[in-house]
Write a protein that holds these residues in place. Structure first.
Motif, PDB file in Angstrom:
ATOM      1  N   ALA A   1       0.835  -1.202   0.000  1.00  0.00           N
ATOM      2  CA  ALA A   1       0.000   0.000   0.000  1.00  0.00           C
ATOM      3  C   ALA A   1       0.870   1.252   0.000  1.00  0.00           C
ATOM      4  O   ALA A   1       0.567   2.231  -0.698  1.00  0.00           O
ATOM      5  CB  ALA A   1      -0.922  -0.009   1.222  1.00  0.00           C
ATOM      6  N   ARG A   2       1.958   1.228   0.753  1.00  0.00           N
ATOM      7  CA  ARG A   2       2.833   2.395   0.781  1.00  0.00           C
ATOM      8  C   ARG A   2       3.475   2.644  -0.586  1.00  0.00           C
ATOM      9  O   ARG A   2       3.637   3.790  -1.000  1.00  0.00           O
ATOM     10  CB  ARG A   2       3.917   2.217   1.856  1.00  0.00           C
ATOM     11  CG  ARG A   2       3.369   2.334   3.284  1.00  0.00           C
ATOM     12  CD  ARG A   2       4.498   2.468   4.307  1.00  0.00           C
ATOM     13  NE  ARG A   2       5.304   1.258   4.413  1.00  0.00           N
ATOM     14  CZ  ARG A   2       4.983   0.204   5.172  1.00  0.00           C
ATOM     15  NH1 ARG A   2       3.863   0.224   5.901  1.00  0.00           N
ATOM     16  NH2 ARG A   2       5.756  -0.856   5.229  1.00  0.00           N
ATOM     17  N   LEU A   3       3.836   1.572  -1.282  1.00  0.00           N
ATOM     18  CA  LEU A   3       4.391   1.754  -2.618  1.00  0.00           C
ATOM     19  C   LEU A   3       3.357   2.381  -3.553  1.00  0.00           C
ATOM     20  O   LEU A   3       3.672   3.289  -4.330  1.00  0.00           O
ATOM     21  CB  LEU A   3       4.851   0.408  -3.191  1.00  0.00           C
ATOM     22  CG  LEU A   3       6.358   0.091  -3.094  1.00  0.00           C
ATOM     23  CD1 LEU A   3       6.828   0.105  -1.648  1.00  0.00           C
ATOM     24  CD2 LEU A   3       6.660  -1.260  -3.741  1.00  0.00           C
ATOM     25  N   ALA A   4       2.129   1.889  -3.481  1.00  0.00           N
ATOM     26  CA  ALA A   4       1.074   2.407  -4.355  1.00  0.00           C
ATOM     27  C   ALA A   4       0.782   3.879  -4.063  1.00  0.00           C
ATOM     28  O   ALA A   4       0.426   4.650  -4.963  1.00  0.00           O
ATOM     29  CB  ALA A   4      -0.190   1.572  -4.194  1.00  0.00           C
ATOM     30  N   GLU A   5       0.933   4.279  -2.791  1.00  0.00           N
ATOM     31  CA  GLU A   5       0.662   5.662  -2.382  1.00  0.00           C
ATOM     32  C   GLU A   5       1.882   6.562  -2.569  1.00  0.00           C
ATOM     33  O   GLU A   5       1.812   7.768  -2.308  1.00  0.00           O
ATOM     34  CB  GLU A   5       0.230   5.692  -0.917  1.00  0.00           C
ATOM     35  CG  GLU A   5      -1.100   4.995  -0.665  1.00  0.00           C
ATOM     36  CD  GLU A   5      -1.330   4.693   0.812  1.00  0.00           C
ATOM     37  OE1 GLU A   5      -0.445   5.030   1.634  1.00  0.00           O
ATOM     38  OE2 GLU A   5      -2.380   4.112   1.137  1.00  0.00           O
ATOM     39  N   GLY A   6       3.015   5.969  -2.999  1.00  0.00           N
ATOM     40  CA  GLY A   6       4.217   6.768  -3.180  1.00  0.00           C
ATOM     41  C   GLY A   6       4.898   7.151  -1.891  1.00  0.00           C
ATOM     42  O   GLY A   6       5.605   8.168  -1.829  1.00  0.00           O
TER      43      GLY A   6
ATOM     44  N   LEU B   1      12.188  -0.946  -3.992  1.00  0.00           N
ATOM     45  CA  LEU B   1      11.011  -1.573  -4.603  1.00  0.00           C
ATOM     46  C   LEU B   1      10.142  -0.538  -5.297  1.00  0.00           C
ATOM     47  O   LEU B   1       9.555  -0.816  -6.354  1.00  0.00           O
ATOM     48  CB  LEU B   1      10.218  -2.325  -3.541  1.00  0.00           C
ATOM     49  CG  LEU B   1      10.944  -3.501  -2.867  1.00  0.00           C
ATOM     50  CD1 LEU B   1      10.074  -4.112  -1.774  1.00  0.00           C
ATOM     51  CD2 LEU B   1      11.343  -4.562  -3.882  1.00  0.00           C
ATOM     52  N   ALA B   2      10.047   0.657  -4.724  1.00  0.00           N
ATOM     53  CA  ALA B   2       9.275   1.718  -5.368  1.00  0.00           C
ATOM     54  C   ALA B   2       9.905   2.118  -6.695  1.00  0.00           C
ATOM     55  O   ALA B   2       9.206   2.336  -7.701  1.00  0.00           O
ATOM     56  CB  ALA B   2       9.178   2.923  -4.434  1.00  0.00           C
TER      57      ALA B   2
ATOM     58  N   LEU C   1       9.785   1.978 -12.663  1.00  0.00           N
ATOM     59  CA  LEU C   1      10.463   1.716 -13.929  1.00  0.00           C
ATOM     60  C   LEU C   1       9.773   0.592 -14.708  1.00  0.00           C
ATOM     61  O   LEU C   1       9.687   0.634 -15.945  1.00  0.00           O
ATOM     62  CB  LEU C   1      11.932   1.369 -13.662  1.00  0.00           C
ATOM     63  CG  LEU C   1      12.843   1.308 -14.892  1.00  0.00           C
ATOM     64  CD1 LEU C   1      12.809   2.635 -15.659  1.00  0.00           C
ATOM     65  CD2 LEU C   1      14.269   0.977 -14.481  1.00  0.00           C
ATOM     66  N   THR C   2       9.267  -0.397 -13.991  1.00  0.00           N
ATOM     67  CA  THR C   2       8.574  -1.505 -14.666  1.00  0.00           C
ATOM     68  C   THR C   2       7.317  -1.003 -15.357  1.00  0.00           C
ATOM     69  O   THR C   2       7.043  -1.351 -16.521  1.00  0.00           O
ATOM     70  CB  THR C   2       8.233  -2.619 -13.662  1.00  0.00           C
ATOM     71  OG1 THR C   2       9.427  -3.054 -13.022  1.00  0.00           O
ATOM     72  CG2 THR C   2       7.574  -3.798 -14.359  1.00  0.00           C
TER      73      THR C   2
ATOM     74  N   GLY D   1       9.615  -6.643  -7.354  1.00  0.00           N
ATOM     75  CA  GLY D   1      11.015  -6.895  -7.034  1.00  0.00           C
ATOM     76  C   GLY D   1      11.905  -7.171  -8.220  1.00  0.00           C
ATOM     77  O   GLY D   1      11.502  -7.020  -9.383  1.00  0.00           O
ATOM     78  N   LEU D   2      13.141  -7.568  -7.900  1.00  0.00           N
ATOM     79  CA  LEU D   2      14.158  -7.911  -8.892  1.00  0.00           C
ATOM     80  C   LEU D   2      14.342  -9.426  -8.897  1.00  0.00           C
ATOM     81  O   LEU D   2      14.241 -10.086  -7.848  1.00  0.00           O
ATOM     82  CB  LEU D   2      15.501  -7.253  -8.557  1.00  0.00           C
ATOM     83  CG  LEU D   2      15.561  -5.735  -8.487  1.00  0.00           C
ATOM     84  CD1 LEU D   2      15.340  -5.274  -7.056  1.00  0.00           C
ATOM     85  CD2 LEU D   2      16.908  -5.238  -8.995  1.00  0.00           C
TER      86      LEU D   2
END
Length: 897
Positions: free
Chosen positions: A485-490, A500-501, A506-507, A625-626
């Motif tokens: 959720a934090r990634l989606a919210e920036g 991960l962000a 980039l993906t 992820g990578l």
């Protein structure tokens, strides 16, 4: 007497039965009745799905069966339940609801006779009543409270015993004719002569010859066509060598289905069940077995609601199980799906948190019992993943086998690919955080952190304690709850979430396409942006701060073992040894992450393929992820598994499918050994020209879901069921099933589907095998490893040419392996494996239909020599299938009536 109504819902209709009548009802009425009063039903999740009422609950007969007959299996259909309780099965769908009432009475009546699973039942039922299990009142009123306390699971299970280390196997050879003689004993005096099987057994014997050169095992690649009888063909020399040498042979499979089949086949070696259990042991990864400590926690309040009911039923099973295997063992696969898998994962050790000898149930542990039994066995039936894990992580070094048989050997490449890959993702990161830190905030359950697991060591060794504290402090940089959720919210938190962000951004920038279907996105790790390079550097510093104390802790634990303080008894030593192995594995994982991060902004390593990915399902993200994979994963496989071995047999019916022996050698790791492999091939004895045909349908437009669904429906009807439908995309599978299931059900042709029905794949195959009128739709898992001989499978339909998905990894391997020829080899292998599902015995008859006008002729060599291959319209295919299969089906049904 039970006064509850019974409810049955299928694609053909919905019926409600009481003691006085059975009537058809609407979906709305069925939902209203089920919401107002408890109803008797069979497989609540499946019925709920067909009603469109996901919250449906009631008195599920499968739950009652699991309580009354733990560690027994019944096919979860009306016919399967009828056999299990010795009743006549219902003839029509409209008769099922009244049958369920009859079956409920028959099951409850079990308590009145000589019931072998009576012990522990009253106490379990009393606990289930406190949890408001719907069946508890009916069960308890039929049980008498025991005068003395019943033995419960933790006292009923026997302790395993330590044994002296087994000596190294003797250097012996299998003499010419010796394996063939043993084979004749296994097949029996009246068995049909099989020259191919005898030749196979003789060729397989070469894998058991004494090794002449270090790191150069006797490697035999043996292709045995379907019907040769390769299982007994390799069991004969394997058992002969084990008895003569005093050693153990590990037979490894790719699928759990073949593991189960081998368990049955090996009874020919030792018909006495006690001796069979001693000499033949089945092994799986520890995450497959019931963890008694996790179960105890669940029974003492760690689980709530439906999960707590599941824990009680699993505890009943645990007292009667053969080996504690929850995945493919004698726990019915349908049991956990009844609870929407709510809690079942937490009953196994999937996080590697085992405290070994620190556990109060250590001496009764199913995992430890299996490990010790395998050290004393002649034959161990394992799987490719476990073999590679044990070898790569240095487990069980004292009992490491020197002889392997890899059945389903065409899957070795894929198994090695998964085993030796690296993934630095949010999911992997949070799992490592939990393993190190233990519960945070309101975390429930038994999960224990590193400090709790090594409390005595920390209090004894100051340097070890400092390493533990440093590791815990460094682990705070790993992703934590809510990271997605934090990634989606920036708003990522910490250096690893920042990485991960950057990966996610980039993906999406490079891989997202207009109108995509919401599935996974990936892009090659090339030309990284400055933001990604900067995030990777900060992440590398955080992971370096973590791996250092983990390595230091491992060294301190080894020093404590060497010092052997007074408080270190045998259980404490075993626990510390286990901790050293677990810490070493995690440290290696973090080191691999650091190597992957070093690639960002640096030169590419030609041995590896690296990419960025956002994992999605129907538009919902679940990981970021990578990833890193070996370009040739058989290189590490050859180093850690093949070279230390003395003899290896790699076998399959499709070992060279899609290529030649050079291709087979490359997929098995043979080029990385100093000694050339021996080849053997025995063609199938089946008369494919008479038993089967391949029909390539030329007039079903690609991309037209309506036409595709119509083709499947007409072909299934023409074959009168008995059809395995194979798809390359889950979305198309679901669309076709949704369009044709009701239509076929009204004609008495049940249609089941992987990724649609809330039933595990193994049980779906059992249902399909059990009903000759049923059909089954599925994806890759059903293309290989499904063994349904006889009339139940008479038609295989593939939606199109099974081209490989054009992933970053596939593109790299294609470039390194000859371009389009690489694709062709993969497709030919997949076609050969799919066709292999069709003809399993000499009396089978069937048709293989490919719905693709664009099928290249160069790929047709995938099919066995002699099988007729024709390009036809759909109408012509329907006529040919009808002529070939429907008449034979009607004759067979008449003979069985």
């Amino acid at each position: 007497m039970l006064l509850h109504p019974a409810l049955h819902a299928s694609h053909a209709g919905i019926w409600l039965a009481t003691a006085s009548e059975t009537r058809a009802v609407s979906r709305a009425e069925a939902i209203r009745v089920a919401a107002e009063t408890p109803v008797i039903l069979l497989n609540a999740p499946l019925v709920g799905q067909r009603l469109g009422y996901a919250e449906l609950s009631g008195l599920d007969l499968l739950e009652l069966f699991a309580f009354l007959h733990p560690a027994r299996f019944a096919v979860p259909t009306p016919a399967g339940l009828a056999r299990a309780v010795d009743l006549s099965p219902p003839d029509r769908d409209e008769d099922v609801a009244s049958f369920l009432l009859e079956a409920a009475a028959a099951l409850l009546a079990v308590t009145e006779g000589g019931w072998p699973e009576r012990e522990g039942a009253w106490m379990a039922a009393a606990s289930l009543q406190r949890l408001r299990w719907p069946w508890a009142p009916a069960v308890l009123e039929r049980l008498r409270k025991p005068e003395q306390a019943e033995r419960w699971l933790f006292t009923r299970l026997p302790d395993w015993e330590e044994a002296a280390p087994r000596p190294a196997p003797r250097a012996v050879a299998i003499e010419p004719g010796e394996a063939e003689t043993r084979l004749a004993t296994l097949t029996g005096a009246g068995a049909e002569a099989r020259p191919g099987q005898r030749a196979y057994a003789a060729a397989a014997s070469a894998a058991f010859a004494p090794r002449a050169v270090r790191d150069a095992p006797n490697l035999v690649l043996a292709q045995a066509g379907t019907g040769i009888g390769k299982t007994l063909g390799y069991l004969a020399p394997a058992a002969t060598w084990a008895e003569k040498a005093g050693g153990v042979v590990w037979i490894s499979t790719f699928t759990k289905a073949l593991q189960r089949q081998l368990g049955h086949e090996t009874r020919r070696l030792h018909p006495d069940p006690v001796l069979h259990r001693e000499r033949i042991v089945t092994r799986k990864g520890r995450e497959n077995y019931l963890c008694l400590l996790n179960l105890e926690d669940a029974l003492q309040g760690g689980f709530a609601g439906r999960a707590a009911v599941l824990a009680q039923l699993v505890a009943r099973w645990g007292a009667y199980t053969r080996d504690g295997d929850m995945v493919g063992g004698d726990l019915p696969g349908w049991l956990t799906t009844l609870f929407r898998r709510n809690g079942s994962v937490a009953l196994t050790d999937r996080r590697g948190e085992c405290v070994y000898a620190g556990c109060p149930h250590y001496r009764k542990c199913f995992i430890e019992r299996a490990a010790r039994a395998s050290a004393e066995a002649d034959i161990v039936i394992a799987n490719h993943a476990l073999v590679m894990v044990n070898a790569a992580r240095g487990r069980e070094l004292a009992s490491r086998p020197t002889r392997y048989v890899f059945d389903e050997g065409h899957h070795l490449f894929d198994a090695a690919d998964a085993m030796f890959g690296v993934a630095l993702t949010g999911t992997e990161g949070i799992e490592l955080r939990r393993w190190i830190m233990g519960p945070e905030a309101t975390g429930r359950g038994r999960r224990r952190g590193l400090q709790a697991r090594l409390l005595d060591v920390g209090s004894y060794d100051e340097a070890g304690n400092q390493a533990i504290v440093a590791a815990i402090d460094a682990a705070r940089a790993l992703p934590s709850d809510g990271w997605l959720a934090r990634l989606a919210e920036g708003q990522p938190f910490g250096p690893i979430e920042q990485l991960l962000a950057a990966v996610r951004g980039l993906t999406y920038a490079r891989a997202e396409q207009p109108g995509d279907a919401g599935y996974g996105l990936e892009t090659e790790l090339a030309e990284p942006t400055p933001a990604l390079i900067e995030a990777a550097a900060a992440c590398g510093q955080a992971l370096d701060a973590l791996v250092r104390p983990l390595n230091a802790l491992g060294r301190r634990l080894e020093a404590v073992l060497a010092e052997a303080p007074d408080w270190m008894d045998a259980p404490a030593r075993a626990r510390i040894e286990g901790a050293i192995a677990s810490i070493g594995w995690r440290a290696e994982t973090v080191a691999a992450w650091l190597a992957l991060l070093a690639r960002i902004g640096g030169p590419a390593d030609p041995d590896f393929v690296d990419w960025l990915a956002v994992e999605r399902a129907e538009g919902r993200e679940y990981d970021v992820g990578l990833h890193r994979r070996w370009l040739d994963p058989t290189r590490p496989f050859a180093e850690v598994v093949l070279k230390p071995a003395h003899g290896v047999l790699v076998t399959s019916a499709t070992l060279t499918a899609g290529g030649d022996w050079g291709h087979a050698e490359a997929r098995a790791g043979a080029p990385h050994l100093g000694r050339p492999a021996t080849h053997f091939e025995a063609p199938s004895p089946f008369d494919y020209s008479a038993q089967a045909e391949v029909l390539i349908v030329t007039d079903v437009p690609r991309g037209d879901l309506g036409a595709l669904a119509n083709a499947y429906a007409r072909l299934i009807a023409a074959a009168d069921g008995g059809t395995l439908g194979l798809f390359t995309a889950i979305r198309r599978l679901r669309a076709v099933h949704g369009r044709i299931a009701d239509r076929l059900a009204r004609d008495g042709l049940p249609l089941h589907a992987q990724h649609v029905d809330p039933i595990d794949t193994g049980t779906l195959v059992d249902i399909f095998r059990d009903d000759p009128n049923a059909s089954l739709l599925g994806t890759d898992a059903l293309r290989d490893g499904v063994d349904v001989p006889g009339h139940s499978l008479r038609l295989v339909v593939m939606e199109g040419v099974p081209w490989p998905k054009p992933t970053v990894l596939h593109a790299a391997r294609k470039l390194a392996s000859g371009g389009s020829g690489y694709d062709d080899r993969i497709v030919r292998a997949r076609l050969a494996q799919a066709f292999g599902r069709l003809i399993r015995t000499g009396s089978d008859r069937g048709a293989f239909v490919l719905l693709s006008a664009a099928m290249p002729s160069r790929l047709l060599i995938a099919f066995p020599a002699g099988v007729p291959i024709v390009r036809v319209t759909l109408d012509e295919a329907i006529a040919r299938v009808t002529q070939r299969l429907s008449t034979a089906a009607r004759v067979r049904h008449g003979a069985l009536a």
